[in-house]
Design an enzyme around this catalytic site. Structure first.
Site, PDB file in Angstrom:
ATOM      1  N   GLY A   1       0.897  -1.180   0.144  1.00  0.00           N
ATOM      2  CA  GLY A   1      -0.015   0.094   0.023  1.00  0.00           C
ATOM      3  C   GLY A   1       0.802   1.379   0.049  1.00  0.00           C
ATOM      4  O   GLY A   1       1.982   1.209  -0.542  1.00  0.00           O
ATOM      5  N   CYS A   2       0.282   2.617   0.584  1.00  0.00           N
ATOM      6  CA  CYS A   2       1.034   3.519   0.575  1.00  0.00           C
ATOM      7  C   CYS A   2       2.180   3.523   1.499  1.00  0.00           C
ATOM      8  O   CYS A   2       2.452   2.988   2.391  1.00  0.00           O
ATOM      9  CB  CYS A   2       0.140   4.603   1.249  1.00  0.00           C
ATOM     10  SG  CYS A   2       1.117   6.190   1.323  1.00  0.00           S
ATOM     11  N   PHE A   3       3.442   3.861   0.771  1.00  0.00           N
ATOM     12  CA  PHE A   3       4.693   3.583   1.443  1.00  0.00           C
ATOM     13  C   PHE A   3       4.866   4.824   2.493  1.00  0.00           C
ATOM     14  O   PHE A   3       5.614   4.492   3.350  1.00  0.00           O
ATOM     15  CB  PHE A   3       5.959   3.702   0.269  1.00  0.00           C
ATOM     16  CG  PHE A   3       5.925   4.846  -0.512  1.00  0.00           C
ATOM     17  CD1 PHE A   3       5.283   6.358  -0.430  1.00  0.00           C
ATOM     18  CD2 PHE A   3       6.609   4.822  -1.720  1.00  0.00           C
ATOM     19  CE1 PHE A   3       5.422   7.212  -1.427  1.00  0.00           C
ATOM     20  CE2 PHE A   3       6.692   5.821  -2.843  1.00  0.00           C
ATOM     21  CZ  PHE A   3       5.931   7.260  -2.389  1.00  0.00           C
ATOM     22  N   TRP A   4       4.119   5.724   2.602  1.00  0.00           N
ATOM     23  CA  TRP A   4       4.259   6.722   3.896  1.00  0.00           C
ATOM     24  C   TRP A   4       3.792   5.650   5.020  1.00  0.00           C
ATOM     25  O   TRP A   4       4.511   5.805   6.154  1.00  0.00           O
ATOM     26  CB  TRP A   4       3.361   7.775   3.657  1.00  0.00           C
ATOM     27  CG  TRP A   4       3.525   8.710   2.533  1.00  0.00           C
ATOM     28  CD1 TRP A   4       4.654   8.788   1.937  1.00  0.00           C
ATOM     29  CD2 TRP A   4       2.477   9.659   2.300  1.00  0.00           C
ATOM     30  NE1 TRP A   4       4.451   9.626   0.944  1.00  0.00           N
ATOM     31  CE2 TRP A   4       3.007  10.391   1.167  1.00  0.00           C
ATOM     32  CE3 TRP A   4       1.323  10.123   2.553  1.00  0.00           C
ATOM     33  CZ2 TRP A   4       2.566  11.354   0.467  1.00  0.00           C
ATOM     34  CZ3 TRP A   4       0.842  11.024   1.815  1.00  0.00           C
ATOM     35  CH2 TRP A   4       1.212  11.626   0.940  1.00  0.00           C
ATOM     36  N   CYS A   5       2.909   4.949   4.936  1.00  0.00           N
ATOM     37  CA  CYS A   5       2.291   3.908   6.066  1.00  0.00           C
ATOM     38  C   CYS A   5       3.388   3.116   6.232  1.00  0.00           C
ATOM     39  O   CYS A   5       3.712   2.792   7.426  1.00  0.00           O
ATOM     40  CB  CYS A   5       1.073   3.479   5.604  1.00  0.00           C
ATOM     41  SG  CYS A   5      -0.544   4.708   5.395  1.00  0.00           S
TER      42      CYS A   5
END
Length: 232
Positions: free
Chosen positions: A65-69
């Site tokens: 998923g989102c790499f920030w997470c």
């Protein structure tokens, strides 16, 4: 009467023309997708690339998923020294955020996890991977949808591949459901743009961070308190 007949013939012609154009565009899109899928399948046949230890530290690669997470989750794990956001799993050179979002590069948002294998094992990092996401969600995590957000575990050797496949099978047996995560031989990791690095830490008040990333991090930390670094 001839005028009405001419108008009807014109409408029929336009309708047939539009249908033909739509069918042509659909076939073109299907052909394009088939090409992308073919390139992805070719990646699965390649030998994995092994990243050597550097100053005693190893590197592992995951897409979830989102790499920030994902960056925030792995950085909270004891034994992980750094996490870098980027792209992997595709077939184009020098992917960008805008390019990967089209779904035509094959790349997914991924992270490079730099860790001390004397403190945390690759097997534990795989546990973190499966334990910090919805393993049944296809092409995305939470509100993030699309092939660029799909789940992939990358292996660098036969041992890592075996670890991944065993844990994936165990999860299938436990959940009695299909696990969405793909398993790829690692090839190359492309570092993302500077503004994507350390995003959660630098933008704690961002609406996405507040509403998606931080809750996901807290759910993981509550589930695996024994893995959390004291600095967190």
């Amino acid at each position: 009467m001839n005028t009405i007949k001419s108008l009807l013939l014109a409408v029929v012609f336009i309708t047939i023309s539009c249908q033909g154009k739509a069918q042509s565009e659909q076939k073109s899109a299907q052909k394009k997708m088939s090409t992308i899928e073919k390139k992805q399948l070719e990646l699965l046949t390649l030998d994995p690339v092994t990243v050597p230890l550097e100053k005693g530290l190893a590197k592992a690669y995951f897409a979830s998923g989102c790499f920030w997470c994902v960056e925030a989750i792995y950085e909270s794990v004891n034994g992980v020294t750094e996490v870098i956001n980027g792209y992997s799993g595709g077939f184009t050179e020098n992917p960008t955020y805008e390019g990967s979002n089209t779904g035509r590069t094959g790349h997914a948002e991924a992270v490079e996890v730099i860790y001390d294998p004397k403190v945390v094992s690759f097997a534990t990092l795989v546990d973190v991977y499966f334990g910090s996401q919805n393993p049944t969600q296809v092409n995305g995590q939470g509100p993030d949808r699309g092939s660029q957000y799909r789940s992939i575990l990358f292996f660098q050797n036969a041992e890592q591949k075996e670890i991944i496949l065993k844990k994936k099978k165990a999860l299938v047996d436990e959940l009695k459901a299909k696990i969405a995560a793909e398993v790829y031989p690692f090839q190359k990791f492309w570092i993302a743009e500077d503004y994507h690095q350390n995003y959660e830490r630098l933008h704690p008040n961002n609406r996405y961070i507040q509403g998606v990333s931080i809750p996901r991090l807290k759910r993981f930390q509550k589930k695996f308190p024994e893995l959390i670094s004291k600095k967190h």
